[in-house]
Design a protein around this motif. Structure first.
Motif, PDB file in Angstrom:
ATOM      1  N   VAL A 174       0.848  -1.129   0.205  1.00  0.00           N
ATOM      2  CA  VAL A 174       0.049   0.270  -0.029  1.00  0.00           C
ATOM      3  C   VAL A 174       0.913   1.429  -0.041  1.00  0.00           C
ATOM      4  O   VAL A 174       0.626   2.363  -0.773  1.00  0.00           O
ATOM      5  CB  VAL A 174      -0.873  -0.122   1.207  1.00  0.00           C
ATOM      6  N   ALA A 175       1.832   1.074   0.803  1.00  0.00           N
ATOM      7  CA  ALA A 175       2.890   2.284   0.703  1.00  0.00           C
ATOM      8  C   ALA A 175       3.322   2.736  -0.603  1.00  0.00           C
ATOM      9  O   ALA A 175       3.779   3.855  -0.840  1.00  0.00           O
ATOM     10  CB  ALA A 175       4.175   2.216   1.750  1.00  0.00           C
ATOM     11  N   SER A 176       3.592   1.519  -1.392  1.00  0.00           N
ATOM     12  CA  SER A 176       4.206   2.010  -2.904  1.00  0.00           C
ATOM     13  C   SER A 176       3.126   2.580  -3.354  1.00  0.00           C
ATOM     14  O   SER A 176       3.605   3.484  -4.432  1.00  0.00           O
ATOM     15  CB  SER A 176       4.691   0.657  -3.374  1.00  0.00           C
ATOM     16  N   ARG A 177       1.928   2.122  -3.440  1.00  0.00           N
ATOM     17  CA  ARG A 177       0.867   2.643  -4.166  1.00  0.00           C
ATOM     18  C   ARG A 177       0.852   4.249  -3.787  1.00  0.00           C
ATOM     19  O   ARG A 177       0.638   5.040  -4.729  1.00  0.00           O
ATOM     20  CB  ARG A 177      -0.509   2.078  -3.820  1.00  0.00           C
ATOM     21  N   ILE A 178       0.910   4.676  -2.547  1.00  0.00           N
ATOM     22  CA  ILE A 178       0.755   5.840  -2.152  1.00  0.00           C
ATOM     23  C   ILE A 178       1.750   6.770  -2.625  1.00  0.00           C
ATOM     24  O   ILE A 178       1.674   7.750  -3.327  1.00  0.00           O
ATOM     25  CB  ILE A 178       0.596   5.908  -0.553  1.00  0.00           C
ATOM     26  N   GLY A 179       2.986   6.302  -2.665  1.00  0.00           N
ATOM     27  CA  GLY A 179       4.275   6.783  -3.290  1.00  0.00           C
ATOM     28  C   GLY A 179       3.984   7.002  -4.575  1.00  0.00           C
ATOM     29  O   GLY A 179       4.277   8.341  -5.115  1.00  0.00           O
ATOM     30  N   VAL A 180       3.692   6.130  -5.379  1.00  0.00           N
ATOM     31  CA  VAL A 180       3.543   6.446  -7.075  1.00  0.00           C
ATOM     32  C   VAL A 180       2.465   7.248  -7.148  1.00  0.00           C
ATOM     33  O   VAL A 180       2.619   8.240  -8.113  1.00  0.00           O
ATOM     34  CB  VAL A 180       3.399   4.966  -7.376  1.00  0.00           C
ATOM     35  N   ALA A 181       1.227   7.399  -6.520  1.00  0.00           N
ATOM     36  CA  ALA A 181       0.347   8.480  -6.622  1.00  0.00           C
ATOM     37  C   ALA A 181       0.715   9.527  -6.412  1.00  0.00           C
ATOM     38  O   ALA A 181       0.555  10.574  -7.025  1.00  0.00           O
ATOM     39  CB  ALA A 181      -0.898   8.050  -5.713  1.00  0.00           C
ATOM     40  N   TYR A 182       1.600  10.041  -5.218  1.00  0.00           N
ATOM     41  CA  TYR A 182       1.854  11.098  -5.146  1.00  0.00           C
ATOM     42  C   TYR A 182       2.967  11.654  -6.367  1.00  0.00           C
ATOM     43  O   TYR A 182       3.095  12.863  -6.415  1.00  0.00           O
ATOM     44  CB  TYR A 182       2.752  11.410  -3.742  1.00  0.00           C
ATOM     45  N   ALA A 193       9.107  10.392   0.464  1.00  0.00           N
ATOM     46  CA  ALA A 193       8.847   9.687   1.837  1.00  0.00           C
ATOM     47  C   ALA A 193       8.474   8.196   1.831  1.00  0.00           C
ATOM     48  O   ALA A 193       8.677   7.584   2.706  1.00  0.00           O
ATOM     49  CB  ALA A 193       7.934  10.708   2.633  1.00  0.00           C
ATOM     50  N   TYR A 194       7.419   7.765   1.050  1.00  0.00           N
ATOM     51  CA  TYR A 194       6.864   6.787   0.734  1.00  0.00           C
ATOM     52  C   TYR A 194       7.722   5.552   0.138  1.00  0.00           C
ATOM     53  O   TYR A 194       7.907   4.661   0.794  1.00  0.00           O
ATOM     54  CB  TYR A 194       5.636   6.710   0.302  1.00  0.00           C
ATOM     55  N   LEU A 195       8.249   6.046  -0.921  1.00  0.00           N
ATOM     56  CA  LEU A 195       8.674   5.225  -2.051  1.00  0.00           C
ATOM     57  C   LEU A 195      10.319   4.745  -1.306  1.00  0.00           C
ATOM     58  O   LEU A 195      10.594   3.585  -1.755  1.00  0.00           O
ATOM     59  CB  LEU A 195       9.129   5.861  -3.400  1.00  0.00           C
ATOM     60  N   GLU A 196      10.969   5.648  -0.549  1.00  0.00           N
ATOM     61  CA  GLU A 196      12.384   5.135  -0.298  1.00  0.00           C
ATOM     62  C   GLU A 196      12.180   4.281   0.967  1.00  0.00           C
ATOM     63  O   GLU A 196      13.213   3.871   1.452  1.00  0.00           O
ATOM     64  CB  GLU A 196      13.121   6.544   0.165  1.00  0.00           C
ATOM     65  N   GLN A 197      10.978   4.138   1.491  1.00  0.00           N
ATOM     66  CA  GLN A 197      10.956   3.136   2.712  1.00  0.00           C
ATOM     67  C   GLN A 197      10.355   1.536   2.181  1.00  0.00           C
ATOM     68  O   GLN A 197      10.398   0.837   3.074  1.00  0.00           O
ATOM     69  CB  GLN A 197       9.961   3.722   3.738  1.00  0.00           C
ATOM     70  N   ILE A 198      10.364   1.455   1.047  1.00  0.00           N
ATOM     71  CA  ILE A 198       9.849   0.291   0.618  1.00  0.00           C
ATOM     72  C   ILE A 198      10.966  -0.656   0.361  1.00  0.00           C
ATOM     73  O   ILE A 198      12.109  -0.388  -0.071  1.00  0.00           O
ATOM     74  CB  ILE A 198       9.237   0.541  -0.765  1.00  0.00           C
ATOM     75  N   ASP A 199      10.681  -1.722   0.858  1.00  0.00           N
ATOM     76  CA  ASP A 199      11.672  -3.053   0.964  1.00  0.00           C
ATOM     77  C   ASP A 199      12.004  -3.359  -0.442  1.00  0.00           C
ATOM     78  O   ASP A 199      11.173  -3.163  -1.507  1.00  0.00           O
ATOM     79  CB  ASP A 199      11.666  -4.103   1.832  1.00  0.00           C
ATOM     80  N   GLU A 200      13.168  -4.042  -0.677  1.00  0.00           N
ATOM     81  CA  GLU A 200      13.537  -4.535  -2.161  1.00  0.00           C
ATOM     82  C   GLU A 200      12.717  -5.514  -2.740  1.00  0.00           C
ATOM     83  O   GLU A 200      12.192  -5.349  -3.924  1.00  0.00           O
ATOM     84  CB  GLU A 200      14.843  -4.972  -2.005  1.00  0.00           C
ATOM     85  N   ALA A 201      12.021  -6.199  -1.924  1.00  0.00           N
ATOM     86  CA  ALA A 201      11.304  -7.302  -2.446  1.00  0.00           C
ATOM     87  C   ALA A 201       9.611  -6.729  -2.964  1.00  0.00           C
ATOM     88  O   ALA A 201       9.119  -7.186  -3.853  1.00  0.00           O
ATOM     89  CB  ALA A 201      10.833  -8.195  -1.509  1.00  0.00           C
ATOM     90  N   SER A 202       9.330  -5.542  -2.485  1.00  0.00           N
ATOM     91  CA  SER A 202       8.128  -4.892  -2.711  1.00  0.00           C
ATOM     92  C   SER A 202       8.305  -3.992  -4.006  1.00  0.00           C
ATOM     93  O   SER A 202       7.507  -3.166  -4.310  1.00  0.00           O
ATOM     94  CB  SER A 202       7.829  -4.174  -1.450  1.00  0.00           C
ATOM     95  N   THR A 204       8.414  -3.196  -7.404  1.00  0.00           N
ATOM     96  CA  THR A 204       7.958  -3.557  -8.702  1.00  0.00           C
ATOM     97  C   THR A 204       8.437  -2.577  -9.588  1.00  0.00           C
ATOM     98  O   THR A 204       9.068  -1.460  -9.397  1.00  0.00           O
ATOM     99  CB  THR A 204       6.404  -3.650  -8.634  1.00  0.00           C
ATOM    100  N   PRO A 205       8.484  -3.028 -10.772  1.00  0.00           N
ATOM    101  CA  PRO A 205       8.967  -2.362 -11.852  1.00  0.00           C
ATOM    102  C   PRO A 205       8.416  -1.164 -11.874  1.00  0.00           C
ATOM    103  O   PRO A 205       9.017   0.136 -12.197  1.00  0.00           O
ATOM    104  CB  PRO A 205       8.779  -3.119 -13.140  1.00  0.00           C
ATOM    105  N   ASP A 206       7.218  -0.767 -11.685  1.00  0.00           N
ATOM    106  CA  ASP A 206       6.458   0.415 -11.813  1.00  0.00           C
ATOM    107  C   ASP A 206       6.896   1.502 -10.690  1.00  0.00           C
ATOM    108  O   ASP A 206       7.046   2.605 -10.953  1.00  0.00           O
ATOM    109  CB  ASP A 206       4.760   0.357 -11.807  1.00  0.00           C
ATOM    110  N   VAL A 207       6.996   0.736  -9.475  1.00  0.00           N
ATOM    111  CA  VAL A 207       7.430   1.718  -8.267  1.00  0.00           C
ATOM    112  C   VAL A 207       9.039   2.260  -8.681  1.00  0.00           C
ATOM    113  O   VAL A 207       9.493   3.177  -8.271  1.00  0.00           O
ATOM    114  CB  VAL A 207       7.474   1.025  -7.055  1.00  0.00           C
TER     115      VAL A 207
END
Length: 431
Positions: A174-182, A193-202, A204-207
């Motif tokens: 969900v955090a990646s969705r918010i980061g991409v949306a922002y 703030a959202y995208l840089e907290q996402i772990d490597e496994a999450s 995705t190419p779009d993120v």
């Protein structure tokens, strides 16, 4: 002892298709209802929708009040493109049913599949009003708005999920969705703030792409942008949209050889991208590879014959290299399309090319056509003045000279031209 359903799933995993068919039939006859229901869910998740449908129908015959079976069958019908059957199942689910919320979500999916987006939104909002604390509804609304490119409206529903402790939902970070949306609404600081907290496994190419694009937008983080794009290329080399911005970053760092290689790699994946042909041609020219530059222009226009920017850039290139006949052919072919977007620079280039092949009548036509658009362009006005003077077009010669001197009043060579032109006019007037 394992149930027939468990045996079937094991046989499917081992590729034992015939044995799985037999175990499936035995499961429907001998396994308990809960096991059959679980099997149907598993089969649907694995893509065996026909087998899942048969199991759900068997259970619905036994439990006609079990509306969750109707929503499951409606889901399968939607996947099969059978919207009428799906609607019939959903129409039987009444508001007082425990499955009503799920039926609203499935109905929204049905409306989306038919392109009736307002109706889909209305069903989801109804569901949210009934159960604002239900995570699946918030997620469905977030996904609806995200898929509709309405990122601003998607964000609050995703944030609701985070507030409810739902960081991962239905396989989505969900955090990646918010980061991409922002990122897509231009709020870079919140996006990072959202995208840089996402772990490597999450990631995705779009993120990864959105994170790289954010880095690319700030000169201070260009190196991070290049690294992020290169990591994305390594993970997913077919991600076509990464190549153009990566090439642009290399150009910005004056790494033209790497930029050209990047554009070439991108065009091998997306041969219809006019921007990459344009940049590849420009970089090739800058590297002294004029033949390669022309090849990129020609190849790009073969796939994008109506692209005004590519046509204009190639016309500029042809004019610069004095390939006048090719430039005339290019632009006349382009003008043959009545709906083509015309840039006044094309008039200027045609004027130069017709003058270059000494077709002075056509050159005169296009100099006159270009003049209203370039009456503040000193270079064009000076060039046009000399053409009109040699062509004996005294009125246009005087007009362009006056316009030029308004812009460059201290050009003594052109001031002398004005004196000569005025003297000629006085002489003509005397006689």
């Amino acid at each position: 002892m394992a149930s027939y359903a468990e045996r079937m799933l094991t046989e499917l995993e081992l590729g034992q298709t015939e044995e799985a068919k037999k175990s499936y039939a035995l499961s429907l006859r001998h396994d308990d209802d809960d096991t059959i229901y679980s099997l149907a869910e598993e089969l649907y998740g694995l893509g065996f929708s026909n087998q899942a449908q048969r199991a759900y129908k068997k259970l619905l015959e036994k439990y006609p009040a079990a509306d969750e079976l109707r929503t499951a069958l409606a889901d399968i019908a939607i996947d099969d493109g059978d919207t009428e059957t799906a609607m019939n199942y959903l129409a039987e689910v009444k508001p007082e049913s425990d499955a009503y919320l799920q039926s609203l979500i499935v109905m929204a999916d049905l409306y989306q599949s038919e392109g009736t987006y307002e109706a889909a939104e209305a069903k989801l909002k109804t569901a949210y009003d009934l159960a604002p604390d239900e995570p699946v509804i918030a997620f469905a609304l977030g996904e609806y708005y995200f898929a509709s490119a309405d990122y601003k409206n998607a964000i609050p529903y995703y944030r609701t999920l985070l507030e409810q402790g739902e960081r991962h939902f239905s396989g989505v970070d969900v955090a990646s969705r918010i980061g991409v949306a922002y990122a897509l609404v231009g709020d870079v600081d919140r996006a990072l703030a959202y995208l840089e907290q996402i772990d490597e496994a999450s990631l995705t190419p779009d993120v990864r792409f959105q994170l790289a694009m954010i880095y690319a937008a700030d000169e201070e983080t260009h190196d991070k942008g290049i690294k992020a794009f290169e990591e994305l290329r390594e993970i997913d080399p077919d991600y076509a949209t990464l190549y153009e911005p990566l090439g642009a970053l290399y150009e910005h760092q004056h790494k033209d050889e790497q930029a050209l290689e990047t554009y070439q790699d991108g065009l091998a994946i997306d041969q219809f991208n006019p921007k990459m042909y344009e940049r590849a041609a420009i970089v090739s020219e800058r590297l002294g590879q004029s033949n390669e530059a022309q090849s990129f222009f020609k190849e790009g226009l073969k796939y994008n014959p109506e692209d005004v920017t590519l046509t204009l850039d190639y016309s500029d290139w042809l004019t610069l290299h004095e390939q006048h006949e090719e430039n005339i052919r290019l632009l006349n072919d382009y003008f043959a399309d009545d709906e083509a977007d015309i840039d006044p620079v094309m008039y200027r280039n045609l004027a130069k090319s017709y003058a270059g092949i000494e077709d002075f009548e056509m050159a005169d036509k296009y100099y006159q056509a270009a003049l209203p658009f370039f009456d503040t362009d000193a270079s064009f006005l000076k060039d046009a003045y000399y053409f009109f003077r040699e062509a004996g077009e005294q009125t246009f010669a005087k007009q362009t000279l006056d316009l030029y001197l308004n812009l460059v009043p201290d050009d003594y060579e052109m001031l002398e031209e004005k004196d000569i032109l005025d003297a000629q006019n006085d002489e003509d007037a005397f006689f």
